[in-house]
Design a protein around this motif. Structure first.
Motif, PDB file in Angstrom:
ATOM      1  N   GLY A 111      88.623  26.901  73.336  1.00 50.34           N
ATOM      2  CA  GLY A 111      88.058  27.308  74.380  1.00 50.34           C
ATOM      3  C   GLY A 111      87.428  26.446  75.219  1.00 50.34           C
ATOM      4  N   ALA A 112      87.703  25.250  75.087  1.00 50.13           N
ATOM      5  CA  ALA A 112      86.847  24.124  76.042  1.00 50.13           C
ATOM      6  C   ALA A 112      87.205  24.433  77.654  1.00 50.13           C
ATOM      7  N   ASP A 113      86.089  24.330  78.522  1.00 49.51           N
ATOM      8  CA  ASP A 113      86.375  24.517  79.834  1.00 49.51           C
ATOM      9  C   ASP A 113      87.055  23.177  80.366  1.00 49.51           C
ATOM     10  N   GLY A 114      86.890  22.213  79.728  1.00 52.15           N
ATOM     11  CA  GLY A 114      87.477  20.802  80.271  1.00 52.15           C
ATOM     12  C   GLY A 114      87.532  19.795  79.076  1.00 52.15           C
ATOM     13  N   LEU A 115      88.204  18.801  79.539  1.00 54.70           N
ATOM     14  CA  LEU A 115      88.471  17.645  78.652  1.00 54.70           C
ATOM     15  C   LEU A 115      87.957  16.275  79.106  1.00 54.70           C
ATOM     16  N   ASN A 116      87.177  15.604  78.380  1.00 59.21           N
ATOM     17  CA  ASN A 116      86.623  14.215  78.724  1.00 59.21           C
ATOM     18  C   ASN A 116      87.657  13.247  78.033  1.00 59.21           C
ATOM     19  N   LEU A 117      88.546  13.018  78.494  1.00 61.85           N
ATOM     20  CA  LEU A 117      89.550  12.228  77.863  1.00 61.85           C
ATOM     21  C   LEU A 117      89.329  10.566  78.036  1.00 61.85           C
ATOM     22  N   TYR A 118      89.228   9.931  77.029  1.00 57.85           N
ATOM     23  CA  TYR A 118      88.844   8.388  77.127  1.00 57.85           C
ATOM     24  C   TYR A 118      90.034   7.585  76.377  1.00 57.85           C
ATOM     25  N   MET A 119      90.251   6.389  76.734  1.00 56.52           N
ATOM     26  CA  MET A 119      90.850   5.418  76.024  1.00 56.52           C
ATOM     27  C   MET A 119      90.379   3.830  76.462  1.00 56.52           C
ATOM     28  N   GLY A 120      90.382   3.051  75.651  1.00 56.63           N
ATOM     29  CA  GLY A 120      89.590   1.813  75.667  1.00 56.63           C
ATOM     30  C   GLY A 120      90.444   1.008  76.676  1.00 56.63           C
ATOM     31  N   ALA A 123      89.675  -5.542  76.968  1.00 53.94           N
ATOM     32  CA  ALA A 123      90.915  -6.627  76.146  1.00 53.94           C
ATOM     33  C   ALA A 123      89.975  -6.503  74.740  1.00 53.94           C
ATOM     34  N   GLU A 124      88.923  -6.218  74.601  1.00 43.83           N
ATOM     35  CA  GLU A 124      88.390  -6.052  73.341  1.00 43.83           C
ATOM     36  C   GLU A 124      88.923  -4.744  72.733  1.00 43.83           C
ATOM     37  N   SER A 125      88.874  -4.026  73.386  1.00 41.27           N
ATOM     38  CA  SER A 125      89.343  -2.457  73.139  1.00 41.27           C
ATOM     39  C   SER A 125      90.699  -2.538  72.942  1.00 41.27           C
ATOM     40  N   ARG A 126      91.517  -3.331  73.466  1.00 38.66           N
ATOM     41  CA  ARG A 126      92.991  -3.330  73.527  1.00 38.66           C
ATOM     42  C   ARG A 126      93.312  -4.149  72.319  1.00 38.66           C
ATOM     43  N   HIS A 127      92.459  -5.090  71.768  1.00 42.44           N
ATOM     44  CA  HIS A 127      92.773  -6.036  70.728  1.00 42.44           C
ATOM     45  C   HIS A 127      92.432  -5.625  69.571  1.00 42.44           C
ATOM     46  N   ALA A 136     101.001   0.161  77.805  1.00 42.43           N
ATOM     47  CA  ALA A 136     101.151   1.070  76.675  1.00 42.43           C
ATOM     48  C   ALA A 136     100.013   2.300  76.984  1.00 42.43           C
ATOM     49  N   ILE A 137      99.079   1.792  77.480  1.00 41.84           N
ATOM     50  CA  ILE A 137      97.896   2.702  77.666  1.00 41.84           C
ATOM     51  C   ILE A 137      98.553   3.743  78.707  1.00 41.84           C
ATOM     52  N   VAL A 138      98.919   3.135  79.850  1.00 39.66           N
ATOM     53  CA  VAL A 138      99.545   3.952  80.872  1.00 39.66           C
ATOM     54  C   VAL A 138     100.560   4.995  80.382  1.00 39.66           C
ATOM     55  N   ASP A 139     101.347   4.275  79.684  1.00 38.57           N
ATOM     56  CA  ASP A 139     102.476   5.234  79.211  1.00 38.57           C
ATOM     57  C   ASP A 139     102.176   6.293  78.187  1.00 38.57           C
ATOM     58  N   ARG A 140     100.922   5.925  77.669  1.00 36.65           N
ATOM     59  CA  ARG A 140     100.438   7.144  76.739  1.00 36.65           C
ATOM     60  C   ARG A 140      99.521   8.313  77.454  1.00 36.65           C
ATOM     61  N   ALA A 141      98.761   7.731  78.281  1.00 34.08           N
ATOM     62  CA  ALA A 141      97.796   8.630  78.800  1.00 34.08           C
ATOM     63  C   ALA A 141      98.309   9.178  80.043  1.00 34.08           C
ATOM     64  N   ALA A 142      99.051   8.444  81.051  1.00 34.24           N
ATOM     65  CA  ALA A 142      99.069   9.234  82.127  1.00 34.24           C
ATOM     66  C   ALA A 142     100.215  10.627  81.987  1.00 34.24           C
ATOM     67  N   PRO A 143     101.218  10.284  81.196  1.00 32.46           N
ATOM     68  CA  PRO A 143     102.112  11.763  80.974  1.00 32.46           C
ATOM     69  C   PRO A 143     101.389  12.720  80.096  1.00 32.46           C
ATOM     70  N   LEU A 144     100.601  12.451  79.337  1.00 29.46           N
ATOM     71  CA  LEU A 144      99.843  13.302  78.584  1.00 29.46           C
ATOM     72  C   LEU A 144      98.782  14.174  79.573  1.00 29.46           C
ATOM     73  N   ILE A 145      98.206  13.336  80.165  1.00 31.37           N
ATOM     74  CA  ILE A 145      97.171  14.013  81.262  1.00 31.37           C
ATOM     75  C   ILE A 145      97.841  14.763  82.210  1.00 31.37           C
ATOM     76  N   GLU A 146      99.109  14.454  82.758  1.00 33.27           N
ATOM     77  CA  GLU A 146      99.782  15.136  83.771  1.00 33.27           C
ATOM     78  C   GLU A 146     100.325  16.458  83.119  1.00 33.27           C
ATOM     79  N   LEU A 172      91.620  -2.203  85.477  1.00 33.80           N
ATOM     80  CA  LEU A 172      90.730  -0.740  85.317  1.00 33.80           C
ATOM     81  C   LEU A 172      91.830   0.065  86.539  1.00 33.80           C
ATOM     82  N   PHE A 173      92.271  -0.605  87.624  1.00 33.74           N
ATOM     83  CA  PHE A 173      92.755   0.102  88.637  1.00 33.74           C
ATOM     84  C   PHE A 173      94.264   0.219  88.406  1.00 33.74           C
ATOM     85  N   HIS A 174      94.833  -0.607  87.505  1.00 33.82           N
ATOM     86  CA  HIS A 174      96.163  -0.545  87.192  1.00 33.82           C
ATOM     87  C   HIS A 174      96.218   0.908  86.134  1.00 33.82           C
ATOM     88  N   VAL A 175      95.120   1.075  85.351  1.00 31.89           N
ATOM     89  CA  VAL A 175      95.272   2.362  84.470  1.00 31.89           C
ATOM     90  C   VAL A 175      94.865   3.414  85.512  1.00 31.89           C
TER      91      VAL A 175
END
Ligand code: HCA
Length: 442
Positions: A111-120, A123-127, A136-146, A172-175
């Motif tokens: 019953g959450a009112d909202g989701l604070n989604l995050y993903m690193g 470069a440090e997070s990615r590696h 891969a970040i865009v491919d995973r996050a964008a369709p899920l959030i949409e 950051l802009f790319h994502v």
């Protein structure tokens, strides 16, 4: 808009605290020993209730998928929230979720009112974290959030590129370009505390320029001790949503303390950002949080009794005349309603005279107080563990100087006569912090 969409009916204030005491706060190293420190469900309920009464409208909790305990606590905390809606209006409970369908599902079910989604995104997070590159970040996050946006239009959605301050701006802009159309807010977490006020200003300007219609959210870690100034800088640049915790507790050295932020906004006369916050509740809510951690409100916390506690003789004697001598800020407006004077080796004769005469009713003049002070300073260094400085002082006064107490009529006893020219409310405490006596301001 229907009642199913409380957020769409809500007019956000100039500053919305997103309290994360029960998410990032629970990641504090102060809670590392679960035998000693542990937020029970009752603790969490009390914290949520206190936050709502304080005026916080957004509270972040762990994704219920984290553990069965967190899942059940989420439901219990929703009940606390519901019980306060009539009195305090609606408070939004947000789940902190990874970009995983399972995390999202668990939050929806709780019953959450909202989701604070995050993903690193750095470069440090990615590696070293999830191993996905930018595509891969865009491919995973964008369709899920949409998809979440489509299926659950009532949910408030936020996306944060974790470690945003070590993520190159183009990356950051790319994502964010792919995700921005589907979210209400974009976060800019300084995950490892590398930001400075200058970089905060630049980042906010860049994100605001590219996503002018989306609110931004700040989250500043304190690794450099800059979490407060960075949050202030972000607020000054009209970042509307700010992650804070009680006492700044969070992973490693923590994040911005809620009351420290509001206190400084008040001092900076940013009054529009204080709308709806019950500032006098600041010290009490800090005490509540400290109590849960089984500690005192830390000395580095601006809204603390420490900032009204005076130890050196010179300070004590000036504060007895007027607390403004060593207290520059209106702490009483933030609920710190007393000053405190520590009786100890650094105390001067003034406070000893004041204490013996005004609080303990001994008959003595200033010359005797000076002599007693000299003896007290010798004795107090040999304090046994179970003896307080007050006991030492009284023993010196009675046994070595033969002081007698003035017998006051019962009616006069409750009316402690303070120096009449002093607006200070002074509380004297022993070295161990045990209150000796409180003298109220009239
Ligand atoms: C974490 C990291 C985080 C997330 C912040 C956010 C950070 O503990 O999972 O979701 O905006 O500092 O980046 O707290």
């Amino acid at each position: 808009m229907s009642e199913q969409f409380p957020f769409r009916n809500y007019r956000p204030r100039a500053l919305e605290i997103v309290d994360t005491t029960l998410r990032d706060g629970q990641q504090t190293s102060l809670l590392h020993d679960h035998h000693k420190y542990f937020f029970s469900r009752t603790d969490k309920e009390e914290i949520v209730r206190a936050l709502i009464i304080y005026g916080v409208k957004f509270i972040e909790l762990f994704a219920p998928v984290v553990s069965p305990q967190e899942r059940d606590d989420f439901v219990a905390l929703r009940e606390v929230r519901d019980s306060l809606i009539t009195q305090k209006g609606y408070t939004f409970l947000l789940a902190h979720v990874r970009c995983h369908a399972r995390d999202v599902q668990s939050a929806v079910e709780a019953g959450a009112d909202g989701l604070n989604l995050y993903m690193g995104t750095s470069a440090e997070s990615r590696h070293y974290n999830h191993g996905n590159d930018l595509e891969a970040i865009v491919d995973r996050a964008a369709p899920l959030i949409e998809e979440v946006r489509r299926n659950y239009p009532h949910l408030i959605l936020r996306f944060s590129g974790e470690d945003a301050f070590r993520t190159r701006l183009e990356e950051l802009f790319h994502v964010y370009d792919a995700i921005a159309p589907h979210v209400d807010r974009l976060g800019m977490p300084d995950t490892v505390g590398v930001a400075t006020p200058a970089t905060v200003g630049r980042r906010v300007a860049a994100l605001r320029g590219r996503y002018p219609r989306i609110d931004l959210e700040g989250h500043f870690h304190d690794d450099r001790g800059l979490s407060l100034v960075n949050a202030l800088e972000a607020a000054r640049h009209e970042v509307r949503y700010m992650n804070t915790t009680l006492l700044g507790m969070a992973e490693r050295s923590g994040i911005t303390s809620m009351t420290a932020l509001l206190f400084n906004l008040y001092l900076d006369r940013e009054f529009d950002k204080l709308e709806g916050y019950h500032l006098r509740g600041s010290y009490p809510i800090n005490v509540l949080a400290a109590d849960k951690l089984k500690m005192l409100v830390p000395s580095k916390e601006p809204v603390s009794l420490t900032n009204r506690t005076h130890t050196a003789g010179v300070h004590q004697s000036a504060v007895l005349n007027d607390s403004s001598a060593y207290e520059a800020h209106p702490y009483d407006l933030f609920g710190v309603s007393e000053s405190e004077i520590l009786l100890g080796p650094l105390s001067g004769w003034n406070i000893i005279h004041y204490f013996l005469k005004e609080i303990r009713y001994y008959q003595l003049d200033e010359a005797t107080a000076k002599e007693i002070a000299a003896v007290f300073k010798e004795r107090v260094y040999q304090l046994a563990p179970d003896v307080s400085p007050e006991q030492v002082l009284i023993a010196v006064a009675e046994k070595e100087f033969g002081l007698a107490r003035l017998e006051l009529p019962e009616t006069a006893r409750t009316q402690i006569v303070q120096r009449l020219d002093s607006p200070a409310a002074v509380r004297l405490v022993g070295l161990a912090g045990v209150p000796l006596k409180v003298a109220e301001v009239d």
